[in-house]
Design an enzyme around this catalytic site. Structure first.
Site, PDB file in Angstrom:
ATOM      1  N   GLU A 258       0.855  -1.194   0.000  1.00 49.75           N
ATOM      2  CA  GLU A 258       0.000   0.000   0.000  1.00 49.75           C
ATOM      3  C   GLU A 258       0.883   1.232   0.000  1.00 49.75           C
ATOM      4  O   GLU A 258       1.974   1.205   0.587  1.00 49.75           O
ATOM      5  CB  GLU A 258      -0.876   0.029   1.270  1.00 49.75           C
ATOM      6  CG  GLU A 258      -1.892  -1.068   1.346  1.00 49.75           C
ATOM      7  CD  GLU A 258      -2.728  -0.967   2.637  1.00 49.75           C
ATOM      8  OE1 GLU A 258      -2.738   0.093   3.285  1.00 49.75           O
ATOM      9  OE2 GLU A 258      -3.354  -1.983   2.987  1.00 49.75           O
TER      10      GLU A 258
ATOM     11  N   LYS B  65       2.476   4.346   1.368  1.00 52.49           N
ATOM     12  CA  LYS B  65       2.664   4.852   2.731  1.00 52.49           C
ATOM     13  C   LYS B  65       2.523   6.365   2.664  1.00 52.49           C
ATOM     14  O   LYS B  65       3.386   7.070   2.125  1.00 52.49           O
ATOM     15  CB  LYS B  65       4.035   4.461   3.285  1.00 52.49           C
ATOM     16  CG  LYS B  65       4.231   4.927   4.723  1.00 52.49           C
ATOM     17  CD  LYS B  65       5.535   4.387   5.295  1.00 52.49           C
ATOM     18  CE  LYS B  65       5.687   4.610   6.784  1.00 52.49           C
ATOM     19  NZ  LYS B  65       5.335   5.900   7.297  1.00 52.49           N
TER      20      LYS B  65
ATOM     21  N   ARG C 257      -1.839   9.259  11.448  1.00 41.52           N
ATOM     22  CA  ARG C 257      -2.727   8.106  11.583  1.00 41.52           C
ATOM     23  C   ARG C 257      -3.915   8.502  12.432  1.00 41.52           C
ATOM     24  O   ARG C 257      -3.741   9.149  13.470  1.00 41.52           O
ATOM     25  CB  ARG C 257      -1.935   6.998  12.271  1.00 41.52           C
ATOM     26  CG  ARG C 257      -2.723   5.784  12.681  1.00 41.52           C
ATOM     27  CD  ARG C 257      -2.222   4.628  11.917  1.00 41.52           C
ATOM     28  NE  ARG C 257      -2.691   3.362  12.384  1.00 41.52           N
ATOM     29  CZ  ARG C 257      -1.881   2.319  12.629  1.00 41.52           C
ATOM     30  NH1 ARG C 257      -0.574   2.466  12.523  1.00 41.52           N
ATOM     31  NH2 ARG C 257      -2.371   1.157  12.970  1.00 41.52           N
TER      32      ARG C 257
ATOM     33  N   GLU D 111      -5.254   7.331   7.292  1.00 36.91           N
ATOM     34  CA  GLU D 111      -4.240   8.385   7.403  1.00 36.91           C
ATOM     35  C   GLU D 111      -4.849   9.664   6.853  1.00 36.91           C
ATOM     36  O   GLU D 111      -5.469   9.645   5.790  1.00 36.91           O
ATOM     37  CB  GLU D 111      -3.020   7.947   6.569  1.00 36.91           C
ATOM     38  CG  GLU D 111      -1.813   8.786   6.740  1.00 36.91           C
ATOM     39  CD  GLU D 111      -0.855   8.303   7.846  1.00 36.91           C
ATOM     40  OE1 GLU D 111      -1.209   7.393   8.626  1.00 36.91           O
ATOM     41  OE2 GLU D 111       0.239   8.876   7.927  1.00 36.91           O
TER      42      GLU D 111
ATOM     43  N   PHE E 245      -7.411   2.605   5.636  1.00 41.13           N
ATOM     44  CA  PHE E 245      -6.685   1.377   5.335  1.00 41.13           C
ATOM     45  C   PHE E 245      -7.061   0.180   6.202  1.00 41.13           C
ATOM     46  O   PHE E 245      -6.567  -0.909   5.992  1.00 41.13           O
ATOM     47  CB  PHE E 245      -5.172   1.586   5.298  1.00 41.13           C
ATOM     48  CG  PHE E 245      -4.559   2.179   6.536  1.00 41.13           C
ATOM     49  CD1 PHE E 245      -4.455   1.457   7.693  1.00 41.13           C
ATOM     50  CD2 PHE E 245      -4.059   3.475   6.502  1.00 41.13           C
ATOM     51  CE1 PHE E 245      -3.873   1.997   8.816  1.00 41.13           C
ATOM     52  CE2 PHE E 245      -3.468   4.034   7.627  1.00 41.13           C
ATOM     53  CZ  PHE E 245      -3.383   3.285   8.796  1.00 41.13           C
TER      54      PHE E 245
ATOM     55  N   ARG F 244       4.064  -4.039  17.600  1.00 41.86           N
ATOM     56  CA  ARG F 244       4.893  -3.791  16.417  1.00 41.86           C
ATOM     57  C   ARG F 244       5.439  -5.133  15.961  1.00 41.86           C
ATOM     58  O   ARG F 244       6.023  -5.859  16.753  1.00 41.86           O
ATOM     59  CB  ARG F 244       6.042  -2.863  16.789  1.00 41.86           C
ATOM     60  CG  ARG F 244       6.843  -2.391  15.603  1.00 41.86           C
ATOM     61  CD  ARG F 244       8.009  -1.535  16.028  1.00 41.86           C
ATOM     62  NE  ARG F 244       7.621  -0.269  16.634  1.00 41.86           N
ATOM     63  CZ  ARG F 244       7.167   0.779  15.958  1.00 41.86           C
ATOM     64  NH1 ARG F 244       7.042   0.720  14.650  1.00 41.86           N
ATOM     65  NH2 ARG F 244       6.831   1.887  16.574  1.00 41.86           N
TER      66      ARG F 244
HETATM   67  P1  AMP Z   1       6.216   5.177  11.077  1.00 37.13           P
HETATM   68  O1  AMP Z   1       5.426   6.345  11.626  1.00 37.13           O
HETATM   69  O2  AMP Z   1       7.390   5.605  10.270  1.00 37.13           O
HETATM   70  O3  AMP Z   1       6.525   4.161  12.146  1.00 37.13           O
HETATM   71  O4  AMP Z   1       5.274   4.403  10.011  1.00 37.13           O
HETATM   72  C1  AMP Z   1       4.044   3.842  10.326  1.00 37.13           C
HETATM   73  C2  AMP Z   1       2.927   4.820  10.044  1.00 37.13           C
HETATM   74  O5  AMP Z   1       2.708   4.978   8.651  1.00 37.13           O
HETATM   75  C3  AMP Z   1       1.570   4.389  10.511  1.00 37.13           C
HETATM   76  O6  AMP Z   1       1.404   4.551  11.897  1.00 37.13           O
HETATM   77  C4  AMP Z   1       0.626   5.281   9.714  1.00 37.13           C
HETATM   78  O7  AMP Z   1       0.474   6.525  10.360  1.00 37.13           O
HETATM   79  C5  AMP Z   1       1.411   5.543   8.449  1.00 37.13           C
HETATM   80  N1  AMP Z   1       0.791   4.990   7.227  1.00 37.13           N
HETATM   81  C6  AMP Z   1       0.757   5.629   6.052  1.00 37.13           C
HETATM   82  N2  AMP Z   1       0.134   4.905   5.117  1.00 37.13           N
HETATM   83  C7  AMP Z   1      -0.255   3.742   5.708  1.00 37.13           C
HETATM   84  C8  AMP Z   1      -0.916   2.566   5.250  1.00 37.13           C
HETATM   85  N3  AMP Z   1      -1.324   2.424   3.996  1.00 37.13           N
HETATM   86  N4  AMP Z   1      -1.133   1.570   6.154  1.00 37.13           N
HETATM   87  C9  AMP Z   1      -0.723   1.687   7.440  1.00 37.13           C
HETATM   88  N5  AMP Z   1      -0.076   2.778   7.922  1.00 37.13           N
HETATM   89  C10 AMP Z   1       0.168   3.797   7.060  1.00 37.13           C
END
Ligand code: AMP
Length: 564
Positions: free
Chosen positions: A252, A254, A259, A304, A344, A416
């Site tokens: 998907e 990102k 979130r 998101e 999502f 996680r």
């Molecule tokens: P990080 O903040 O770098 O740990 O990355 C994870 C975060 O990516 C999630 O908590 C979401 O806020 C974001 N995110 C963006 N697109 C998606 C997606 N398609 N599915 C799940 N999380 C996503």
């Protein structure tokens, strides 16, 4: 008989004094068993360094500046004692205890001296959290004074730790689940599952105590009570992700936004942030979009929100953060920073929990219930080349990279794992915590503009320095950051201030080098701040273990250059 806070503090001392997990767990189990039903949740929260259950919307909002002022008032002791003790122990709770011991105020002569109970401590926290608006700083200070005023030095140590949310006894959530299982003789798997669903082990313990195993088996989701979010680990590329997921995955986009977890019952829609705080008031148009499109009576959805320009292209994350900070004139911001929602996941629908359904099934149910709300763009494939093209497409469209989801995976709240992987193709930014700062020079001489960055050691919970930077923030951001860090200052050393580790920043860098300068033996090269992660707590920041992993990977890459 009500249990005293002193008993809890004494238990914490025992936990701090050992690293034998089994012993720690048995001590806590025994303690849980001895509690009155209404004491269980508050005690569990406090043992984990929390003033309230995880999902609660209440926060103490006590700055270190306010807390230290109160401690000074209560003890009337020499602050130098605190600073020296802090220098030696590196722990604010222990330093507070030493200061209390040197206090000249004679507690025995206090007419109304009485024992603080666990329930009273919680009531005290509630009163502090409840003071908002003008004059709240002074009111909070008085309430903290009331709590600390009747506390012994040992109690003060642990009250201070709870105030700043850092227990450091080495007793963590997983052990608490084991203790609950042992105390109330409920199989661990049932406790763990309930804890994931409810999002708070304290509440699980309370139900366990009152209703036993049957009570926990009955637990389900409740609309408007936020659920812990499923989190992702990092993968370096699509090949690693496909391999991890057994050859086929859902990829998907990102999206670089925030979130949100959306809870809906009839027309009542509430939105929770990544930190599970209620942000409904900041996102009125998202509320409307959900009301208009989601026909289900009850649902919990995830997605998101991203900030977009007039053509709908994503714009940097900073702009979006303005939406969340704005309490007044929300409407004004709605026009200035338009946002778009991409869904999502779906966790709950009309009385039924969907989290144990596989990803593919949840995604199908989501499609059926989202109507016109777009879903994150998705590609299911077992073809490496196809996935790589999809990644390029995501980057070209201004997104951060890809999320890769295992097709048959359950939704595991608050965990996680590798069932969700994230791929960010650049040298992966690190989320680090500011532990100290220095005043700048010239134009910046009144601003704390040079920041010391640390990563958390997952084994000891200590914050270890990995670099320094004065780059990346605008003047306006530096001014706000200065104010914030002053509030968090523990100690001043010339032009440098040591602060409570609380502010998380995302850091870009060119390389991780070996360095004797820092205790961890590594240093970031050309570090710069790319954004302030208001949405992350210090516990969620990257760990020193992660930094080491990236460090070691650099050599792997260099190694392949040489052999090819
Ligand atoms: P990080 O903040 O770098 O740990 O990355 C994870 C975060 O990516 C999630 O908590 C979401 O806020 C974001 N995110 C963006 N697109 C998606 C997606 N398609 N599915 C799940 N999380 C996503």
């Amino acid at each position: 008989m009500p249990t005293s806070f002193k008993t809890l503090a004494e238990l914490c001392e025992k936990l701090e004094a050992t690293n034998k997990r089994l012993l720690m767990m048995s001590l806590v189990a025994e303690f849980l068993n001895s509690l009155e039903p209404e004491e269980v949740e508050p005690a569990v929260s406090m043992l984990l360094g929390r003033s309230f259950p995880k999902w609660s919307q209440q926060t103490l909002d006590v700055s270190w500046a306010t807390l230290s002022k109160t401690i000074k008032n209560v003890t009337k002791a020499d602050w130098k004692v605190f600073l020296e003790a802090f220098g030696e122990t590196g722990d604010m709770g222990s330093a507070t205890k030493i200061l209390f011991e040197s206090s000249k105020v004679d507690k025995q002569s206090t007419l109304f001296e009485r024992k603080l109970t666990i329930v009273e401590a919680r009531r005290g926290f509630e009163a502090i959290a409840g003071t908002v608006g003008s004059g709240s700083k002074e009111k909070k200070q008085r309430l903290i004074e009331a709590l600390l005023g009747s506390a012994s030095s040992l109690e003060a140590k642990y009250l201070a730790k709870i105030f700043i949310g850092e227990m450091r006894t080495g007793f963590y959530e997983g052990l608490m689940e084991q203790a609950v299982s042992k105390a109330f003789q409920i199989p661990l798997a049932i406790v763990e599952k309930a804890s994931m669903t409810v999002g708070d082990v304290g509440e699980v313990a309370a139900i366990g105590k009152n209703e036993g195993k049957e009570g926990l088996l009955k637990i389900g989701f409740e609309v408007f009570r936020p659920v812990g979010l499923m989190l992702a680990q990092t993968a370096s590329d699509v090949v690693e992700a496909l391999k991890e997921h057994g050859g086929e995955s859902a990829f998907e986009y990102k999206l670089d936004g925030a979130r949100i977890q959306i809870h809906k019952r009839d027309d009542d829609v509430r939105i929770f942030s990544r930190r599970l705080t209620n942000v409904t008031a900041s996102l009125p148009e998202i509320v409307q979009v959900v009301q208009k499109n989601v026909k289900a009576e009850e649902a919990i959805l995830e997605g998101e929100v991203i900030a977009v320009d007039s053509k709908g292209y994503p714009v940097p994350f900073q702009y979006l953060m303005r939406r969340f900070k704005r309490v007044h004139a929300v409407q004004d911001m709605v026009e200035k920073v338009p946002v778009a929602l991409y869904l999502f996941d779906i966790l709950y629908l009309n009385g039924e929990s969907l989290i144990s359904f596989p990803y593919t099934r949840r995604r199908k149910i989501l499609t059926e219930n989202a109507e016109e709300i777009p879903l994150s763009k998705q590609l299911v494939t077992d073809e490496m080349k196809e996935a790589e093209r999809f990644l390029e497409e995501a980057i070209d469209a201004g997104h951060e990279g890809l999320m890769v989801k295992k097709l048959d995976s359950e939704y595991t709240p608050g965990m996680r794992g590798k069932r969700w992987l994230k791929i960010k193709p650049v040298l992966e930014p690190l989320d680090l915590v500011i532990v100290a700062a220095e005043y700048g020079y010239g134009r910046r001489h009144e601003w704390l503009s040079n920041y010391y960055l640390a990563a958390r050691d997952a084994e000891t919970d200590e914050f270890l320095m990995v670099g320094k930077t004065f780059k990346g923030l605008t003047d306006a951001e530096i001014i706000i950051m200065t104010k914030r860090l002053k509030e968090l200052t523990i100690k001043e050393e010339g032009r440098r201030v040591i602060v409570v580790p609380q502010v998380v920043v995302e850091i870009l860098y060119n390389e991780i080098q070996k360095s004797p300068k820092y205790k961890c033996g590594m240093a970031l090269r050309f570090a710069r701040i790319s954004r302030i992660r208001e949405d992350k707590t210090p516990e969620e920041a990257d760990t020193i273990q992660r930094v080491r992993e990236i460090y070691e990977k650099q050599f792997l890459k260099k190694g392949t250059y040489k052999t090819s």
